[in-house]
Design a protein around this motif. Sequence first.
Motif, PDB file in Angstrom:
ATOM      1  N   LEU A  23       0.819  -1.211   0.000  1.00  0.00           N
ATOM      2  CA  LEU A  23       0.000   0.000   0.000  1.00  0.00           C
ATOM      3  C   LEU A  23       0.849   1.256   0.000  1.00  0.00           C
ATOM      4  N   SER A  24       0.404   2.269  -0.706  1.00  0.00           N
ATOM      5  CA  SER A  24       1.011   3.592  -0.630  1.00  0.00           C
ATOM      6  C   SER A  24       0.499   4.281   0.627  1.00  0.00           C
ATOM      7  N   LEU A  25       1.021   5.473   0.907  1.00  0.00           N
ATOM      8  CA  LEU A  25       0.525   6.234   2.059  1.00  0.00           C
ATOM      9  C   LEU A  25      -0.958   6.549   1.893  1.00  0.00           C
ATOM     10  N   THR A  26      -1.346   6.837   0.676  1.00  0.00           N
ATOM     11  CA  THR A  26      -2.765   7.101   0.428  1.00  0.00           C
ATOM     12  C   THR A  26      -3.595   5.853   0.707  1.00  0.00           C
ATOM     13  N   GLY A  27      -3.076   4.689   0.313  1.00  0.00           N
ATOM     14  CA  GLY A  27      -3.779   3.438   0.590  1.00  0.00           C
ATOM     15  C   GLY A  27      -3.924   3.181   2.072  1.00  0.00           C
ATOM     16  N   GLU A  29      -4.039   5.501   4.373  1.00  0.00           N
ATOM     17  CA  GLU A  29      -5.013   6.475   4.852  1.00  0.00           C
ATOM     18  C   GLU A  29      -6.432   5.989   4.586  1.00  0.00           C
ATOM     19  N   GLU A  30      -6.648   5.377   3.421  1.00  0.00           N
ATOM     20  CA  GLU A  30      -7.984   4.914   3.055  1.00  0.00           C
ATOM     21  C   GLU A  30      -8.436   3.721   3.883  1.00  0.00           C
ATOM     22  N   ARG A  31      -7.483   2.947   4.391  1.00  0.00           N
ATOM     23  CA  ARG A  31      -7.832   1.705   5.082  1.00  0.00           C
ATOM     24  C   ARG A  31      -7.688   1.775   6.588  1.00  0.00           C
ATOM     25  N   THR A  32      -7.237   2.900   7.127  1.00  0.00           N
ATOM     26  CA  THR A  32      -7.050   3.043   8.572  1.00  0.00           C
ATOM     27  C   THR A  32      -7.588   4.399   9.013  1.00  0.00           C
ATOM     28  N   PHE A  34      -5.908   6.670  10.297  1.00  0.00           N
ATOM     29  CA  PHE A  34      -4.781   7.591  10.386  1.00  0.00           C
ATOM     30  C   PHE A  34      -4.478   8.209   9.021  1.00  0.00           C
ATOM     31  N   SER A  35      -4.106   9.489   9.022  1.00  0.00           N
ATOM     32  CA  SER A  35      -3.922  10.232   7.776  1.00  0.00           C
ATOM     33  C   SER A  35      -2.629   9.839   7.068  1.00  0.00           C
ATOM     34  N   ARG A  36      -2.557  10.218   5.802  1.00  0.00           N
ATOM     35  CA  ARG A  36      -1.362   9.989   4.990  1.00  0.00           C
ATOM     36  C   ARG A  36      -0.134  10.639   5.627  1.00  0.00           C
ATOM     37  N   SER A  37      -0.272  11.894   6.084  1.00  0.00           N
ATOM     38  CA  SER A  37       0.872  12.583   6.681  1.00  0.00           C
ATOM     39  C   SER A  37       1.294  11.923   7.984  1.00  0.00           C
ATOM     40  N   SER A  38       0.319  11.420   8.754  1.00  0.00           N
ATOM     41  CA  SER A  38       0.663  10.724  10.003  1.00  0.00           C
ATOM     42  C   SER A  38       1.460   9.463   9.704  1.00  0.00           C
ATOM     43  N   TRP A  39       1.014   8.689   8.701  1.00  0.00           N
ATOM     44  CA  TRP A  39       1.759   7.470   8.342  1.00  0.00           C
ATOM     45  C   TRP A  39       3.167   7.812   7.875  1.00  0.00           C
ATOM     46  N   ALA A  53      -2.277   2.080  15.610  1.00  0.00           N
ATOM     47  CA  ALA A  53      -1.742   2.172  14.253  1.00  0.00           C
ATOM     48  C   ALA A  53      -0.856   0.960  13.956  1.00  0.00           C
ATOM     49  N   VAL A  54      -0.072   0.535  14.929  1.00  0.00           N
ATOM     50  CA  VAL A  54       0.784  -0.644  14.759  1.00  0.00           C
ATOM     51  C   VAL A  54      -0.085  -1.880  14.510  1.00  0.00           C
ATOM     52  N   LEU A  55      -1.147  -2.025  15.308  1.00  0.00           N
ATOM     53  CA  LEU A  55      -2.047  -3.167  15.135  1.00  0.00           C
ATOM     54  C   LEU A  55      -2.712  -3.145  13.756  1.00  0.00           C
ATOM     55  N   ALA A  56      -3.150  -1.949  13.331  1.00  0.00           N
ATOM     56  CA  ALA A  56      -3.832  -1.828  12.043  1.00  0.00           C
ATOM     57  C   ALA A  56      -2.911  -2.215  10.888  1.00  0.00           C
ATOM     58  N   LEU A  57      -1.649  -1.781  10.946  1.00  0.00           N
ATOM     59  CA  LEU A  57      -0.705  -2.090   9.876  1.00  0.00           C
ATOM     60  C   LEU A  57      -0.442  -3.588   9.801  1.00  0.00           C
ATOM     61  N   CYS A  58      -0.272  -4.225  10.945  1.00  0.00           N
ATOM     62  CA  CYS A  58      -0.026  -5.665  10.963  1.00  0.00           C
ATOM     63  C   CYS A  58      -1.232  -6.431  10.418  1.00  0.00           C
ATOM     64  N   ARG A  59      -2.433  -5.966  10.752  1.00  0.00           N
ATOM     65  CA  ARG A  59      -3.624  -6.628  10.226  1.00  0.00           C
ATOM     66  C   ARG A  59      -3.695  -6.514   8.708  1.00  0.00           C
ATOM     67  N   LEU A  60      -3.366  -5.329   8.166  1.00  0.00           N
ATOM     68  CA  LEU A  60      -3.402  -5.138   6.722  1.00  0.00           C
ATOM     69  C   LEU A  60      -2.415  -6.061   6.011  1.00  0.00           C
ATOM     70  N   ALA A  61      -1.269  -6.306   6.659  1.00  0.00           N
ATOM     71  CA  ALA A  61      -0.244  -7.157   6.049  1.00  0.00           C
ATOM     72  C   ALA A  61      -0.493  -8.637   6.309  1.00  0.00           C
TER      73      ALA A  61
END
Length: 279
Positions: A23-27, A29-32, A34-39, A53-61
Amino acid sequence: MTPPPERAELAAALREVRQRTGLSLTGLEERTPFSRSSWGRYLKGDTLPPRDAVLALCRLAGEPDGRCLALWEIAEAAGSGRAAHAPARAPSHEAPREDADAPSPPEGTNGNRSLRVAPAAAAVLAVLASLVTAAVLLTGGEAPDATAGAPASSSDAAVVPPPRCRGASCAGKDPMNMLCGVDPDTLTTYRATAGARLELRHSPRCGTSWARMWSTRIGDRIELTAPGPPRSAEVTDELDARAYLYTVMARTAPGTVVRACFHPADGDAGRECFDARVR
């Protein structure tokens, strides 16, 4: 500003996980929430991310979150000052000194003051416990013991989760999110004139193919041609340029020819195409 080492190590681990999401930063942002700039700040180590945010990223992966949460605990403890070491004291065999102004022990305690722990000491013990837990997670979830060299039993083997889609239901979806990127076949690899690396990949368990690229520059784009509409991915920022970037998937049966074209940021260089047949 260079981030503290604990936060830098966490950011490096999060970047690895983010690469596996494709995922890009925009991706993100769309799936969590948290904003693109925050990521962007979290992945560079400029800011400590929230635990969610850590939990969300691990779930996406589709990744276990134990290691990243352990690193987060260490970085959070270091950043808040909770991990600061207390001054060293020589061991003493003297009984604790009674403070003249201290309240009398509650009735029924028999005056046993040693059962009461000061709040500051409790906080230190809590931090030490969290750091020990983090260390165990980082070393694989088990404390070392005398059987550390013994071979693992079959019940200890990692269980690969099933994909979240198959065949036509995967078309247009992200291979990492759908867990189709687990142990895929690499159909062919290509190196562009500008230095970018590209691959065509296929998942037998999902019945899909996609393209990915890395070592790229902002503005580079890859396009996949297979049954269905063209699918593309473009490098939009420096984080994209440092990561693997994936197209979404196309359903492909054995014998299908899939084709990818690389469009460099410098349009004058011209596109470069290559193809492969699904085995």
